[in-house]
Design an enzyme around this catalytic site. Structure first.
Site, PDB file in Angstrom:
ATOM      1  CG  HIS A  55      -0.368   0.149   2.633  1.00  0.00           C
ATOM      2  ND1 HIS A  55       0.132  -0.813   3.105  1.00  0.00           N
ATOM      3  CD2 HIS A  55      -0.415   1.305   3.475  1.00  0.00           C
ATOM      4  CE1 HIS A  55       0.725  -0.440   4.287  1.00  0.00           C
ATOM      5  NE2 HIS A  55       0.259   0.888   4.447  1.00  0.00           N
ATOM      6  CE  LYS A  59       4.348   6.610   3.821  1.00  0.00           C
ATOM      7  NZ  LYS A  59       4.232   6.134   5.187  1.00  0.00           N
ATOM      8  CG  HIS A 109      -3.291   7.939   3.127  1.00  0.00           C
ATOM      9  ND1 HIS A 109      -3.417   7.938   4.653  1.00  0.00           N
ATOM     10  CD2 HIS A 109      -2.428   7.376   2.501  1.00  0.00           C
ATOM     11  CE1 HIS A 109      -1.966   7.203   4.647  1.00  0.00           C
ATOM     12  NE2 HIS A 109      -1.550   6.942   3.693  1.00  0.00           N
ATOM     13  CG  ASP A 137      -1.456   2.579   7.460  1.00  0.00           C
ATOM     14  OD1 ASP A 137      -0.405   2.373   7.796  1.00  0.00           O
ATOM     15  OD2 ASP A 137      -1.604   3.770   6.368  1.00  0.00           O
TER      16      ASP A 137
HETATM   17 FE   LIG Z   1       0.125   5.424   3.049  1.00  0.00          FE
END
Ligand SMILES: [Fe+2]
Length: 185
Positions: A55, A59, A109, A137
């Site tokens: 997920h 990043k 998110h 999360d």
């Molecule tokens: Fe995230």
């Protein structure tokens, strides 16, 4: 699906952020428990496990100095950080990851009340897998230590899930995450 290429993405993310793989594993494990509690099918659980493992792979597109910053992010840094769900889907698409997984990664998110990112989706517009991962999360992040704060106690993290049920989180997912984490002690 190009598993080798996906493993390479995870390995690269882990080399840049020591906690990446461990966090992905605990989020994945809790997501599966929540998915079972919500009676997902075996096929749905398999996609959920995969989506949870990757997920945050987006990043990789965020500057390492931002990922490693030992404190709150400023506005510019947040703008970059908030691109990671879309970036993750963009990295996984050429690996022929299933469309459902791309959608979950892109939406992890989003908030139930529409105040999340990147698209501001609301309620059922958010894929169920993304709603489950969002709750898992958040719980896992709360009970992990960060350079700028100690870990929260499980009971306090669980209470926060309930406090945000129906606003940040799908209430059913938040309550299921509450039950499975409470049962774990
Ligand atoms: Fe995230």
């Amino acid at each position: 699906m190009d598993g080798e290429r996906i493993d390479a993405l995870i390995a690269e993310a882990s080399s840049r952020d020591a906690g990446f793989e461990e966090h992905a594993l605990v989020v994945s494990a809790l997501s599966i428990q929540v998915g079972r509690e919500l009676q997902l099918t075996a096929g749905e659980l398999e996609l959920l496990e995969f989506a949870a493992a990757v997920h945050d792979v987006g990043k990789l597109s965020v500057a390492p100095s931002i990922i490693a910053k030992p404190g709150p992010l400023n506005d510019d840094e947040w703008t970059q950080m908030r691109r990671h769900p879309e970036a993750g889907a963009d990295l996984l698409a050429p690996c022929a990851a299933p469309a459902e997984v791309l959608d979950v990664v892109r939406s992890h998110h989003e908030h139930w009340d529409g105040r999340g990112y990147p698209r501001g989706l609301k309620g059922d517009e958010i894929p169920l897998g993304a709603r489950i991962i969002a709750a898992a999360d958040a719980y896992c992040a709360m009970v992990e230590a960060r350079p700028y704060r100690p870990p929260r106690r499980p009971a306090a993290a669980r209470a926060e899930l309930l406090a945000q049920a129906g606003s940040q989180f799908d209430a059913e997912c938040a309550r299921a995450a509450y039950r499975v984490t409470a049962a774990a002690g």
